[in-house]
Design a protein around this motif. Sequence first.
Motif, mmCIF file in Angstrom:
data_model
loop_
_atom_site.group_PDB
_atom_site.id
_atom_site.type_symbol
_atom_site.label_atom_id
_atom_site.label_comp_id
_atom_site.label_asym_id
_atom_site.label_seq_id
_atom_site.Cartn_x
_atom_site.Cartn_y
_atom_site.Cartn_z
ATOM 1 N N LEU A 137 86.468 42.340 50.335
ATOM 2 C CA LEU A 137 86.159 40.952 49.993
ATOM 3 C C LEU A 137 87.488 40.252 49.711
ATOM 4 C CD1 LEU A 137 83.386 41.734 47.335
ATOM 5 C CD2 LEU A 137 83.101 41.481 49.814
ATOM 6 N N PHE A 138 87.530 38.962 49.996
ATOM 7 C CA PHE A 138 88.724 38.187 49.659
ATOM 8 C C PHE A 138 88.318 36.928 48.901
ATOM 9 C CE2 PHE A 138 89.961 40.543 53.503
ATOM 10 C CZ PHE A 138 91.077 41.204 53.008
ATOM 11 N N ASP A 139 89.087 36.630 47.873
ATOM 12 C CA ASP A 139 88.839 35.422 47.082
ATOM 13 C C ASP A 139 90.155 35.069 46.381
ATOM 14 O OD1 ASP A 139 85.767 34.286 45.944
ATOM 15 O OD2 ASP A 139 87.614 33.482 45.110
ATOM 16 N N VAL A 140 90.144 33.978 45.617
ATOM 17 C CA VAL A 140 91.341 33.628 44.841
ATOM 18 C C VAL A 140 91.039 33.621 43.348
ATOM 19 C CG1 VAL A 140 92.450 32.277 46.670
ATOM 20 C CG2 VAL A 140 90.851 31.156 45.108
ATOM 21 N N ASP A 141 89.768 33.805 42.979
ATOM 22 C CA ASP A 141 89.339 33.771 41.578
ATOM 23 C C ASP A 141 89.879 34.999 40.829
ATOM 24 O OD1 ASP A 141 87.995 33.878 39.174
ATOM 25 O OD2 ASP A 141 86.023 33.398 40.021
ATOM 26 N N PRO A 142 90.724 34.782 39.791
ATOM 27 C CA PRO A 142 91.296 35.932 39.069
ATOM 28 C C PRO A 142 90.236 36.821 38.414
ATOM 29 C CG PRO A 142 91.902 33.839 38.024
ATOM 30 C CD PRO A 142 91.208 33.498 39.296
ATOM 31 N N GLU A 143 89.039 36.254 38.186
ATOM 32 C CA GLU A 143 87.955 37.058 37.597
ATOM 33 C C GLU A 143 87.402 38.062 38.606
ATOM 34 O OE1 GLU A 143 85.276 35.568 34.839
ATOM 35 O OE2 GLU A 143 87.152 35.098 33.786
ATOM 36 N N LYS A 144 87.604 37.775 39.881
ATOM 37 C CA LYS A 144 87.027 38.649 40.922
ATOM 38 C C LYS A 144 88.062 39.555 41.575
ATOM 39 C CE LYS A 144 83.246 35.527 41.718
ATOM 40 N NZ LYS A 144 82.987 34.180 42.229
ATOM 41 N N VAL A 145 89.261 38.993 41.814
ATOM 42 C CA VAL A 145 90.317 39.767 42.476
ATOM 43 C C VAL A 145 90.642 41.007 41.645
ATOM 44 C CG1 VAL A 145 92.758 39.737 43.149
ATOM 45 C CG2 VAL A 145 91.306 37.745 43.609
ATOM 46 N N GLY A 146 90.710 42.157 42.303
ATOM 47 C CA GLY A 146 91.034 43.410 41.605
ATOM 48 C C GLY A 146 89.803 44.148 41.116
ATOM 49 N N THR A 147 88.626 43.508 41.207
ATOM 50 C CA THR A 147 87.389 44.180 40.777
ATOM 51 C C THR A 147 86.589 44.598 42.019
ATOM 52 O OG1 THR A 147 85.942 42.234 40.800
ATOM 53 C CG2 THR A 147 87.298 42.573 38.827
ATOM 54 N N ASN A 148 85.516 45.342 41.756
ATOM 55 C CA ASN A 148 84.554 45.644 42.808
ATOM 56 C C ASN A 148 83.350 44.726 42.617
ATOM 57 O OD1 ASN A 148 86.109 47.661 43.824
ATOM 58 N ND2 ASN A 148 84.766 49.345 43.251
ATOM 59 N N VAL A 149 82.920 44.050 43.673
ATOM 60 C CA VAL A 149 81.707 43.232 43.597
ATOM 61 C C VAL A 149 80.643 43.943 44.434
ATOM 62 C CG1 VAL A 149 80.673 40.971 44.021
ATOM 63 C CG2 VAL A 149 83.064 41.119 43.317
ATOM 64 N N MET A 150 79.572 44.338 43.768
ATOM 65 C CA MET A 150 78.536 45.157 44.416
ATOM 66 C C MET A 150 79.164 46.328 45.174
ATOM 67 S SD MET A 150 75.706 42.337 45.452
ATOM 68 C CE MET A 150 75.829 40.740 44.607
ATOM 69 N N GLY A 151 80.132 46.957 44.530
ATOM 70 C CA GLY A 151 80.709 48.176 45.093
ATOM 71 C C GLY A 151 81.804 47.976 46.124
ATOM 72 N N ILE A 152 82.157 46.723 46.396
ATOM 73 C CA ILE A 152 83.169 46.471 47.432
ATOM 74 C C ILE A 152 84.400 45.833 46.788
ATOM 75 C CG2 ILE A 152 83.619 45.328 49.651
ATOM 76 C CD1 ILE A 152 80.524 45.240 50.012
ATOM 77 N N PRO A 153 85.593 46.363 47.087
ATOM 78 C CA PRO A 153 86.797 45.840 46.436
ATOM 79 C C PRO A 153 87.133 44.413 46.884
ATOM 80 C CG PRO A 153 87.390 47.443 48.133
ATOM 81 C CD PRO A 153 85.890 47.477 47.998
ATOM 82 N N CYS A 154 87.530 43.609 45.895
ATOM 83 C CA CYS A 154 87.897 42.217 46.169
ATOM 84 C C CYS A 154 89.416 42.054 46.058
ATOM 85 C CB CYS A 154 87.176 41.289 45.189
ATOM 86 S SG CYS A 154 87.537 39.541 45.473
ATOM 87 N N PHE A 155 90.029 41.553 47.120
ATOM 88 C CA PHE A 155 91.467 41.340 47.162
ATOM 89 C C PHE A 155 91.787 39.848 47.125
ATOM 90 C CE2 PHE A 155 90.466 45.155 49.652
ATOM 91 C CZ PHE A 155 91.221 46.116 48.994
ATOM 92 N N HIS A 156 93.021 39.519 46.764
ATOM 93 C CA HIS A 156 93.448 38.125 46.766
ATOM 94 C C HIS A 156 93.707 37.665 48.205
ATOM 95 C CE1 HIS A 156 95.586 34.427 45.853
ATOM 96 N NE2 HIS A 156 95.122 34.541 44.609
#
Lengths: 208, 208
Positions: free
Chosen positions: B111-130
């Motif tokens: 996953l890709f996003d710019v939200d610091p709350e999401k980047v670096g976490t897993n969302v529904m088991g999938i890693p979120c990158f900046h």
Amino acid sequence: MRIAEPTVERLVQYHRLLEQLSSEGRKVVSSQEIGQMLSLKASQVRKDLSYFGEIGKRGVGYHVDRLFEHISGILASPKKWPIALVGVGRLGEALLGHRAFRSEKFDIQALFDVDPEKVGTNVMGIPCFHMDTAAEEIRRLGIQVIILTAPSSVAQLCVDTLTAAGGIRGILNFSPVSIVTPPDVLVYSVDISVELEKLLFYLKGREE
Amino acid sequence: MRIAEPTVERLVQYHRLLEQLSSEGRKVVSSQEIGQMLSLKASQVRKDLSYFGEIGKRGVGYHVDRLFEHISGILASPKKWPIALVGVGRLGEALLGHRAFRSEKFDIQALFDVDPEKVGTNVMGIPCFHMDTAAEEIRRLGIQVIILTAPSSVAQLCVDTLTAAGGIRGILNFSPVSIVTPPDVLVYSVDISVELEKLLFYLKGREE
């Protein structure tokens, strides 16, 4: 005027694109450009638009604002349809937050769910009622169109309850199951994963 | 085999319906029933299926499981496409949580996003990158397909960044704007509000 379904789809796409071009300050656009932006043949674009009485000027194209107004008139509804959204989960909330669904053309008046955290509150400014009271609220508010974002397992049950209330004219179904309705209720199903499958199918074809 | 786009769409719909019927324990289904459940003419259903070599038995219909397997074979991809979802907002999360997108056929790896709350976490088991690291992650993971659920205002910017990384073959665009890509990148746009407009347009036609 009866228009075939794929034509309606393209008409809505032209409308959306022209709105975007207008907001960017574009004055004219050619059928080639429209075709390229919407992945259509320029000849198809010209055919569609001439059917609706718009002829582009050779070497110039179409006036963006005039064409936008013209298509607006064709698509315009003589009234706002009172709409309810059923199933305030992630997808329901995504639709409610979607720019296009908050347009002046749509009038989402009520939400229905069974979650006690949602029932009795306003979600994005719209009151959420319990499904148990759906029939009476639908009659009270004169709801005629349903956006169905309920889980698959209860989609048909919701539809049965809602249509039994009387007055429902159309359902936009986002649940990935087929639903059955009385013959006077128009159903449009949107299966969002179908588009991903189609994309992958075409990529497969390119690979072979 | 080249198949026209509306046929692919119906093929995917037959596939989905047959899966549902099979899970309900149905053994046979007629072209009339399929047509009724998908709002198609029975003759269209018969034509489509005979094109793919399946002939229903008069007065009996089609074997649900056999037809399902047959269509599965046509739709099957020889490989899993590595997919990334870009823009983890409400719509992105709704898609990630959607049953159909969690199918074995799809392989959403990043996953890709710019939200610091999401980047670096897993969302529904999938890693979120900046988004800033999108190009290198796309190359590292060999991502070939993008599901784009970014806000309209940054959709084109995202597409430019992603396609510049190289390797991207297709984009499923959920942003309600037209995007421009290099010619070797296939784009499918899904505008979910278009379906509501179409439904209302047809209701208007019925009213008149």
